[in-house]
Design a protein around this motif. Structure first.
Motif, PDB file in Angstrom:
ATOM      1  N   ARG A 215      -7.035   6.840  -6.316  1.00 26.00           N
ATOM      2  CA  ARG A 215      -7.476   6.363  -5.004  1.00 26.00           C
ATOM      3  C   ARG A 215      -6.883   4.973  -4.832  1.00 26.00           C
ATOM      4  O   ARG A 215      -7.023   4.123  -5.709  1.00 26.00           O
ATOM      5  CB  ARG A 215      -8.988   6.312  -4.906  1.00 26.00           C
TER       6      ARG A 215
ATOM      7  N   THR B 263      -6.803   1.726  -2.212  1.00 30.39           N
ATOM      8  CA  THR B 263      -7.609   1.162  -1.127  1.00 30.39           C
ATOM      9  C   THR B 263      -7.130  -0.234  -0.777  1.00 30.39           C
ATOM     10  O   THR B 263      -6.915  -1.058  -1.661  1.00 30.39           O
ATOM     11  CB  THR B 263      -9.097   1.096  -1.550  1.00 30.39           C
TER      12      THR B 263
ATOM     13  N   VAL C 292     -12.661  -1.847   4.877  1.00 31.30           N
ATOM     14  CA  VAL C 292     -11.594  -1.057   4.288  1.00 31.30           C
ATOM     15  C   VAL C 292     -10.592  -0.775   5.410  1.00 31.30           C
ATOM     16  O   VAL C 292     -10.942  -0.146   6.410  1.00 31.30           O
ATOM     17  CB  VAL C 292     -12.126   0.255   3.687  1.00 31.30           C
TER      18      VAL C 292
ATOM     19  N   PHE D 118       0.835  -1.199   0.000  1.00 35.90           N
ATOM     20  CA  PHE D 118       0.000   0.000   0.000  1.00 35.90           C
ATOM     21  C   PHE D 118       0.875   1.256   0.000  1.00 35.90           C
ATOM     22  O   PHE D 118       0.696   2.145  -0.830  1.00 35.90           O
ATOM     23  CB  PHE D 118      -0.930  -0.026   1.230  1.00 35.90           C
TER      24      PHE D 118
ATOM     25  N   GLN E 287      -6.836  10.086   2.291  1.00 35.18           N
ATOM     26  CA  GLN E 287      -7.776   9.899   3.392  1.00 35.18           C
ATOM     27  C   GLN E 287      -9.056  10.676   3.112  1.00 35.18           C
ATOM     28  O   GLN E 287      -9.003  11.786   2.598  1.00 35.18           O
ATOM     29  CB  GLN E 287      -7.174  10.397   4.711  1.00 35.18           C
TER      30      GLN E 287
ATOM     31  N   THR F 188      -7.462   0.746   5.004  1.00 35.00           N
ATOM     32  CA  THR F 188      -6.882   2.073   4.817  1.00 35.00           C
ATOM     33  C   THR F 188      -7.099   2.481   3.374  1.00 35.00           C
ATOM     34  O   THR F 188      -7.314   1.650   2.494  1.00 35.00           O
ATOM     35  CB  THR F 188      -5.381   2.102   5.199  1.00 35.00           C
ATOM     36  N   GLN F 189      -7.065   3.799   3.145  1.00 34.63           N
ATOM     37  CA  GLN F 189      -7.175   4.301   1.775  1.00 34.63           C
ATOM     38  C   GLN F 189      -6.410   5.593   1.646  1.00 34.63           C
ATOM     39  O   GLN F 189      -6.141   6.272   2.631  1.00 34.63           O
ATOM     40  CB  GLN F 189      -8.633   4.473   1.361  1.00 34.63           C
ATOM     41  N   TRP F 190      -6.040   5.902   0.422  1.00 36.36           N
ATOM     42  CA  TRP F 190      -5.324   7.125   0.116  1.00 36.36           C
ATOM     43  C   TRP F 190      -6.000   7.746  -1.096  1.00 36.36           C
ATOM     44  O   TRP F 190      -6.283   7.037  -2.043  1.00 36.36           O
ATOM     45  CB  TRP F 190      -3.862   6.815  -0.196  1.00 36.36           C
TER      46      TRP F 190
ATOM     47  N   THR G  22      -8.355  -3.501   1.350  1.00 36.28           N
ATOM     48  CA  THR G  22      -9.562  -4.104   1.910  1.00 36.28           C
ATOM     49  C   THR G  22      -9.255  -5.495   2.445  1.00 36.28           C
ATOM     50  O   THR G  22      -8.507  -6.254   1.832  1.00 36.28           O
ATOM     51  CB  THR G  22     -10.652  -4.217   0.814  1.00 36.28           C
TER      52      THR G  22
END
Length: 65
Positions: free
Chosen positions: A46, A48, A57, A32, A63, A59-61, A50
């Motif tokens: 984006r 993500t 989820v 990630f 935020q 974490t994601q970027w 999962t």
């Protein structure tokens, strides 16, 4: 589909550009971070991570606010 639990995706412009699955959560988090450096400069990117077992989820970027 693969049996690996942690699914990482890169999307931009409403399209999935890249995805991968890992069995190890540690490896998935490391990927990630690497993918942010490699693909984060794409317009509307984006990234993500999962947990496929729980559908959460992790974490994601970037935020969300």
């Amino acid at each position: 589909m693969t049996a690996d639990r942690y699914h990482l995706t890169v999307t931009a412009g409403g399209r999935t550009l890249l995805h991968g699955w890992w069995h190890s959560e540690t490896t998935a988090h490391r990927k990630f971070a690497a993918w942010i450096g490699q693909h984060g400069d794409r317009p509307d990117a984006r990234i993500t991570l999962t947990d496929e077992k729980t559908s959460a989820v992790l974490t994601q970027w970037p935020q969300t606010r």
